[in-house]
Write an enzyme that holds these catalytic residues in place. Structure first.
Site, PDB file in Angstrom:
ATOM      1  N   ASP A 155     -10.543  28.261  18.374  1.00  0.00           N
ATOM      2  CA  ASP A 155     -11.897  27.811  18.052  1.00  0.00           C
ATOM      3  C   ASP A 155     -12.391  26.717  19.007  1.00  0.00           C
ATOM      4  O   ASP A 155     -12.468  25.545  18.651  1.00  0.00           O
ATOM      5  CB  ASP A 155     -11.925  27.310  16.602  1.00  0.00           C
ATOM      6  CG  ASP A 155     -13.330  27.039  16.088  1.00  0.00           C
ATOM      7  OD1 ASP A 155     -14.296  27.450  16.750  1.00  0.00           O
ATOM      8  OD2 ASP A 155     -13.445  26.425  15.006  1.00  0.00           O
ATOM      9  N   GLY A 180     -20.897  19.624   9.266  1.00  0.00           N
ATOM     10  CA  GLY A 180     -21.681  18.951  10.294  1.00  0.00           C
ATOM     11  C   GLY A 180     -20.844  18.258  11.337  1.00  0.00           C
ATOM     12  O   GLY A 180     -21.363  17.793  12.349  1.00  0.00           O
ATOM     13  N   SER A 194     -18.098  19.749  12.777  1.00  0.00           N
ATOM     14  CA  SER A 194     -17.414  20.759  13.591  1.00  0.00           C
ATOM     15  C   SER A 194     -17.564  20.476  15.076  1.00  0.00           C
ATOM     16  O   SER A 194     -18.635  20.092  15.547  1.00  0.00           O
ATOM     17  CB  SER A 194     -17.976  22.149  13.329  1.00  0.00           C
ATOM     18  OG  SER A 194     -17.484  22.671  12.135  1.00  0.00           O
ATOM     19  N   HIS A 206     -17.221  28.252  16.827  1.00  0.00           N
ATOM     20  CA  HIS A 206     -18.083  28.720  15.737  1.00  0.00           C
ATOM     21  C   HIS A 206     -19.428  28.006  15.717  1.00  0.00           C
ATOM     22  O   HIS A 206     -20.392  28.500  15.130  1.00  0.00           O
ATOM     23  CB  HIS A 206     -17.369  28.606  14.385  1.00  0.00           C
ATOM     24  CG  HIS A 206     -17.179  27.214  13.867  1.00  0.00           C
ATOM     25  ND1 HIS A 206     -15.978  26.539  13.957  1.00  0.00           N
ATOM     26  CD2 HIS A 206     -18.035  26.372  13.245  1.00  0.00           C
ATOM     27  CE1 HIS A 206     -16.106  25.349  13.397  1.00  0.00           C
ATOM     28  NE2 HIS A 206     -17.341  25.220  12.953  1.00  0.00           N
TER      29      HIS A 206
END
Length: 286
Positions: free
Chosen positions: A136, A231, A233, A83
């Protein structure tokens, strides 16, 4: 480690472009906190595999363009959250973002230590589902190699590092309070790997998201506290010297009953093994 706005909502933990302006308070979805709600400052030498994803053109220079984290798993390979590379985040497909870089070996984002390396290629897991956050992860190929000392091993399926109760470390430059206090230096937090059934109870479906044990794991404390936030991720969750998770999503930051959810790295290993066998990860909008 989670997206932001009203922290009660579930979102990926990545800084949205709209958060570029300071003070970056109460903005769009973010990703993991700097791992750092309830965390502590560290030197990058204590977690040298932790890197920052940067685009000054998109996010400005106040924090060196940092918008997500990543993990060095080979000298020219960094993995991050899928993402983080969404067109809605970067404003364009990643392979068309001219100044997309990885910042490595740097504790303070605005210092001159370490190096900034251009991303030569970006590939998103073809199995990634943005609606459910499954799969992800994405793979970045660097234009120049990192030192071998900056690389962390990935834990495959069945590795004891995934055992519930194992102590793990999450690190990043994200939100340290859950209220938009984005760090300019590296932070870390100690969290515990939690049982899959506990994670499933926390996220059974609906507005708070759905936990899927096959591709996810969660970590934190039952009473809340240490956690990743916006922030963070794509940043690392490391246990027993091996990478077990990538900061992915959650509900709020550090909330009781809402642990951080991570991409299970054994699934990344499986995806990379498939790619090396000939089924390569496709380019994302290149």
């Amino acid at each position: 480690m989670r997206p932001s706005l009203a922290r009660a909502l579930i979102r990926p933990l990545v800084l949205a472009a709209t958060l570029t302006a300071i003070p970056l308070v109460g903005a769009a979805p973010v990703a993991a906190d700097s791992v750092v709600v309830g965390g502590f400052p560290i030197d990058v030498s204590q977690a040298p595999w932790t890197v920052a994803l940067s685009s000054r053109d998109r996010f400005g220079g106040t924090r060196a363009g940092q918008f997500c984290g990543g993990v060095a798993v080979a000298r020219t390979t960094v993995i991050t959250a899928a993402h983080c590379l969404a067109e809605g985040v970067l404003g364009a497909p990643p392979n068309r973002v001219r100044d997309l870089k990885v910042i490595a070996g740097r504790t303070h984002l605005l210092s001159s230590e370490g190096q900034e390396i251009a991303v030569q290629d970006a590939r998103v897991n073809p199995g990634y589902d943005s609606r459910t956050n499954t799969g992800d992860f994405a793979v970045l190929t660097l234009a120049k190699p990192l030192p071998q000392s900056a690389v962390v091993a990935m834990a495959g399926a069945g590795d004891p590092a995934y055992k519930p109760g194992t102590q793990a470390l999450v690190s990043g430059w994200g939100d340290t309070t859950g209220e938009g206090a984005y760090a300019r230096r590296l932070y870390a937090a100690h969290v515990s790997v939690l049982p899959d059934d506990q994670c499933a109870r926390a996220y059974p479906g609906g507005p708070d998201g759905t936990f899927q044990a096959g591709s996810m794991l969660c970590a934190g404390e039952a009473a809340g506290g240490p956690d990743a936030c916006q922030g963070d991720s794509g940043g690392p969750l490391v246990a027993a010297g091996r990478l077990i998770g990538l900061v992915s999503w959650g509900s709020g930051c550090g909330r009781q009953g809402s642990p951080g959810v991570y991409t299970r790295v054994s699934e990344v290993v499986r995806g990379l093994d498939a790619a090396s066998a000939g089924r390569k990860l496709p380019h994302k909008g290149s």
